[in-house]
Design a protein around this motif. Structure first.
Motif, mmCIF file in Angstrom:
data_model
loop_
_atom_site.group_PDB
_atom_site.id
_atom_site.type_symbol
_atom_site.label_atom_id
_atom_site.label_comp_id
_atom_site.label_asym_id
_atom_site.label_seq_id
_atom_site.Cartn_x
_atom_site.Cartn_y
_atom_site.Cartn_z
ATOM 1 N N GLN A 225 0.727 -7.281 -5.772
ATOM 2 C CA GLN A 225 -0.145 -6.064 -5.654
ATOM 3 C C GLN A 225 -0.017 -4.703 -5.212
ATOM 4 O OE1 GLN A 225 -4.215 -6.350 -3.966
ATOM 5 N NE2 GLN A 225 -5.171 -5.761 -5.983
ATOM 6 N N VAL A 226 -0.183 -3.730 -5.682
ATOM 7 C CA VAL A 226 0.007 -2.474 -5.091
ATOM 8 C C VAL A 226 -1.210 -1.613 -5.056
ATOM 9 C CG1 VAL A 226 1.523 -0.493 -5.224
ATOM 10 C CG2 VAL A 226 2.631 -2.492 -5.636
ATOM 11 N N ILE A 227 -1.325 -1.069 -4.126
ATOM 12 C CA ILE A 227 -2.839 -0.267 -4.198
ATOM 13 C C ILE A 227 -1.896 1.387 -3.858
ATOM 14 C CG2 ILE A 227 -4.640 0.767 -3.036
ATOM 15 C CD1 ILE A 227 -5.434 -2.240 -2.481
ATOM 16 N N SER A 228 -2.242 2.399 -4.839
ATOM 17 C CA SER A 228 -1.784 3.602 -4.486
ATOM 18 C C SER A 228 -2.868 4.397 -4.601
ATOM 19 C CB SER A 228 -1.131 3.562 -6.180
ATOM 20 O OG SER A 228 -0.479 4.952 -6.198
ATOM 21 N N VAL A 229 -2.702 5.260 -3.356
ATOM 22 C CA VAL A 229 -3.628 6.125 -3.192
ATOM 23 C C VAL A 229 -3.308 7.397 -3.295
ATOM 24 C CG1 VAL A 229 -5.511 6.809 -1.326
ATOM 25 C CG2 VAL A 229 -4.804 4.495 -1.498
ATOM 26 N N GLU A 230 -3.811 8.342 -3.874
ATOM 27 C CA GLU A 230 -3.594 9.809 -4.076
ATOM 28 C C GLU A 230 -4.875 10.700 -4.495
ATOM 29 O OE1 GLU A 230 -2.156 13.414 -4.583
ATOM 30 O OE2 GLU A 230 -0.621 11.692 -3.931
ATOM 31 N N ALA A 231 -4.942 11.598 -3.685
ATOM 32 C CA ALA A 231 -6.126 12.652 -3.891
ATOM 33 C C ALA A 231 -6.032 13.665 -5.024
ATOM 34 C CB ALA A 231 -6.259 13.655 -2.512
ATOM 35 N N ASP A 232 -4.864 14.027 -5.528
ATOM 36 C CA ASP A 232 -4.631 15.028 -6.462
ATOM 37 C C ASP A 232 -5.007 14.268 -7.767
ATOM 38 O OD1 ASP A 232 -2.914 16.318 -8.524
ATOM 39 O OD2 ASP A 232 -3.304 17.973 -7.074
ATOM 40 N N LEU B 28 0.808 -1.109 -0.029
ATOM 41 C CA LEU B 28 0.028 0.212 -0.010
ATOM 42 C C LEU B 28 0.824 1.186 0.099
ATOM 43 C CD1 LEU B 28 -2.824 1.149 0.391
ATOM 44 C CD2 LEU B 28 -2.531 0.956 2.915
ATOM 45 N N ASP B 29 0.656 2.127 -1.011
ATOM 46 C CA ASP B 29 1.429 3.497 -1.040
ATOM 47 C C ASP B 29 0.549 4.505 -0.868
ATOM 48 O OD1 ASP B 29 3.442 5.422 -1.678
ATOM 49 O OD2 ASP B 29 3.279 4.964 -3.757
ATOM 50 N N LEU B 30 0.622 5.080 0.374
ATOM 51 C CA LEU B 30 -0.263 6.273 0.917
ATOM 52 C C LEU B 30 0.291 7.788 0.576
ATOM 53 C CD1 LEU B 30 -1.502 4.734 4.208
ATOM 54 C CD2 LEU B 30 -2.845 4.801 2.090
ATOM 55 N N ALA C 190 4.128 5.306 3.441
ATOM 56 C CA ALA C 190 3.370 6.702 3.567
ATOM 57 C C ALA C 190 4.182 7.940 3.518
ATOM 58 C CB ALA C 190 2.373 6.914 4.772
ATOM 59 N N ASP C 191 3.931 8.794 2.398
ATOM 60 C CA ASP C 191 4.628 10.051 2.493
ATOM 61 C C ASP C 191 3.574 11.248 2.095
ATOM 62 O OD1 ASP C 191 6.537 11.949 1.455
ATOM 63 O OD2 ASP C 191 7.088 11.198 -0.442
#
Length: 176
Positions: free
Chosen positions: A68-75, A48-50, A117-118
């Protein structure tokens, strides 16, 4: 931005100048992944990449063999860029999600071997993020959580803290 090693080693992606995100430097990324080799074998992991930003970490995780990688980005623009990079690689190992990280974590029912998380360093309550992640139970028992942050934060007294690494202005705290 380049992929350091693995299946897509050496692939470069040009980040638009208009981006607000600051990708983790190649130097810092290479060093933290070298440190992680002593903690976890990423091959076959669920990751998971937050606060994914440019997707640099997500792409690196895919290249290093995560199943599997879940990538979460708001922009919106950053999310579109991540999707574009994944399309260029021709991989389906990463699921890029556009949305709020805090909402995602709150509703997440999946567990991960590795979480990165970054967040933006100026994010209000940035110091609460490790507890949020670790108390939610989304990190598997033997999993590793890496938190990138500014130099002003110190998590050495946290019960699940393992070590701190600093590469210039980039700081990583590692939790298990």
């Amino acid at each position: 931005m380049r992929i350091i090693t693995g299946l897509y080693k050496g692939r470069h992606f040009d980040i638009p100048h208009s981006f607000k995100a600051r990708p983790t430097t190649d130097f810092a990324k290479e060093n933290i992944f070298n440190v992680l080799n002593g903690y976890i074998d990423l091959d076959g992991c669920m990751a998971l990449d937050l606060f994914s930003g440019t997707g640099s970490i997500s792409l690196e995780l895919v290249s290093r063999g995560c199943s599997q990688v879940i990538s979460v980005e708001a922009d919106r623009d950053h999310h579109a860029f991540i999707k574009q990079c994944l399309a260029k690689l021709g991989t389906d190992k990463c699921i890029p999600l556009r949305g709020d990280v805090f909402r995602f974590v709150k509703s997440c029912r999946q567990q991960f071997n590795f979480i990165f998380a970054d967040p933006p360093y100026a994010l209000p309550k940035i110091a609460d993020i490790p507890n949020l992640i670790l108390e939610k139970g989304i990190l598997k028992e033997e999993g590793v959580f890496v938190f990138e942050h500014g130099k002003d934060l110190d998590f050495s007294n946290h019960p699940r803290f393992c070590e701190h690494r600093s590469y210039g202005s980039v700081n990583f705290s590692i939790f298990k």
